[in-house]
Design a protein around this motif. Structure first.
Motif, mmCIF file in Angstrom:
data_model
loop_
_atom_site.group_PDB
_atom_site.id
_atom_site.type_symbol
_atom_site.label_atom_id
_atom_site.label_comp_id
_atom_site.label_asym_id
_atom_site.label_seq_id
_atom_site.Cartn_x
_atom_site.Cartn_y
_atom_site.Cartn_z
ATOM 1 N N GLN A 81 0.568 5.343 0.858
ATOM 2 C CA GLN A 81 0.153 6.593 2.032
ATOM 3 C C GLN A 81 1.076 8.109 2.115
ATOM 4 O O GLN A 81 1.415 8.380 1.850
ATOM 5 C CB GLN A 81 0.001 6.502 3.278
ATOM 6 C CG GLN A 81 -0.651 6.555 3.977
ATOM 7 C CD GLN A 81 -1.014 6.760 5.342
ATOM 8 O OE1 GLN A 81 -0.179 6.367 6.136
ATOM 9 N NE2 GLN A 81 -2.613 7.248 6.091
ATOM 10 N N TYR B 132 0.686 -1.114 -0.121
ATOM 11 C CA TYR B 132 0.153 -0.196 -0.099
ATOM 12 C C TYR B 132 0.376 0.929 0.176
ATOM 13 O O TYR B 132 2.082 1.111 0.789
ATOM 14 C CB TYR B 132 -1.441 -0.021 1.213
ATOM 15 C CG TYR B 132 -1.638 -1.057 1.465
ATOM 16 C CD1 TYR B 132 -1.464 -1.826 2.290
ATOM 17 C CD2 TYR B 132 -2.902 -1.536 0.494
ATOM 18 C CE1 TYR B 132 -1.975 -2.948 2.795
ATOM 19 C CE2 TYR B 132 -3.484 -2.359 0.882
ATOM 20 C CZ TYR B 132 -2.994 -3.246 1.632
ATOM 21 O OH TYR B 132 -3.820 -5.003 1.777
ATOM 22 N N LEU C 143 -4.281 6.324 1.587
ATOM 23 C CA LEU C 143 -3.726 4.404 1.596
ATOM 24 C C LEU C 143 -4.536 4.349 0.068
ATOM 25 O O LEU C 143 -5.483 4.655 0.239
ATOM 26 C CB LEU C 143 -4.449 4.158 2.350
ATOM 27 C CG LEU C 143 -3.352 3.832 4.118
ATOM 28 C CD1 LEU C 143 -4.603 3.272 5.274
ATOM 29 C CD2 LEU C 143 -2.613 3.226 3.593
ATOM 30 N N PHE D 248 -4.134 0.914 -2.280
ATOM 31 C CA PHE D 248 -3.941 -0.320 -3.215
ATOM 32 C C PHE D 248 -3.308 -0.602 -3.671
ATOM 33 O O PHE D 248 -3.270 0.047 -4.791
ATOM 34 C CB PHE D 248 -5.540 -1.135 -2.535
ATOM 35 C CG PHE D 248 -4.401 -2.680 -3.355
ATOM 36 C CD1 PHE D 248 -5.313 -3.460 -4.867
ATOM 37 C CD2 PHE D 248 -3.855 -3.735 -2.743
ATOM 38 C CE1 PHE D 248 -5.466 -4.402 -4.917
ATOM 39 C CE2 PHE D 248 -2.999 -4.764 -3.242
ATOM 40 C CZ PHE D 248 -4.306 -5.407 -3.705
#
Lengths: 114, 108
Positions: A37, A35, A43, A45
């Motif tokens: 961020q 992931y 966030l 995927f």
């Protein structure tokens, strides 16, 4: 302690460079998820591997690639880095090949591109 | 389109208050996770739900599949509960989306 190890903790590099982030999953977990961020996108995927095979791709750029090795550790390769790639990169692991089991997160790698 | 919405974005509570954080999603899902992220950045998984209700200590998570809605409740809140709480949804089709998070501050 989640049992998931990410290295390095911090990485500072210049635009145009290539870096490799490493993730060792918790003992017994076969799934590894990556992931990103960032401050402006939250966030996101990136990609999921299960027992060495790619299971799903999310918002992963073509400049990024990943793999999971026979010992189940995973590496995320980021190339032709841009300022906007600066972010926290997390990996997580779980036992099953889907999201129907708890996730165990690493502490993340903070990437700064200058 | 797969969407996850969380509310509220920010929440300030007095110690001892009952807290509710909400998460709504747009289409059918396989599982929903509640995550906690502390100021240092580390993420901890609190719950994984596909139906019903789960409880762990002072935390309770519920999900209503028909209404496409989940709630995270904190009973008797404490300053150490101050963190960002994130709802994450696994949609059928192998895609995983995160809510924008709820920043909780519990004041002594």
């Amino acid at each position: 302690d989640s049992g998931v190890t990410q290295t390095p903790k911090h990485l500072i590099t210049a635009t145009g460079q290539r870096v490799t982030l490493r993730c060792s999953p918790r003992s017994g977990d076969l799934s590894v998820y990556w992931y990103q961020q960032s401050l402006d996108q939250g966030l996101q995927f990136l990609i999921h591997y299960y027992n060495g095979e790619e299971r799903a791709k999310g918002n992963i750029l073509e400049r990024f690639s990943a793999q999971q090795f026979p010992d189940l550790h995973s590496e995320l390769n980021l190339s032709s880095l841009e300022l906007g790639d600066s972010a926290l990169y997390f990996c997580a692991s779980s036992v099953e090949p889907n999201y129907n089991s708890p996730l165990h997160f690493g502490n993340g790698t903070r990437l700064t591109v200058t | 389109k797969n969407e996850v919405e969380q509310s509220p974005q920010n929440l300030t509570a007095q110690e001892g208050e009952f807290i509710t954080i909400n998460c709504s999603y747009s289409v059918g899902i396989s599982a929903l996770h509640w995550l906690q992220q502390h100021p240092g950045g580390g993420i901890v998984s609190l719950f994984m739900l596909s139906s019903g209700k789960k409880k762990h200590g002072r935390l309770i998570a519920t999900i209503n599949i028909q209404e496409k809605h989940s709630s995270l409740h904190i009973t008797a809140s404490h300053p150490r509960d101050s963190a960002v709480y994130i709802c994450a949804v696994f949609f059928t089709g192998n895609q995983f989306y995160f809510g924008t998070g709820t920043s909780l501050t519990v004041i002594p």
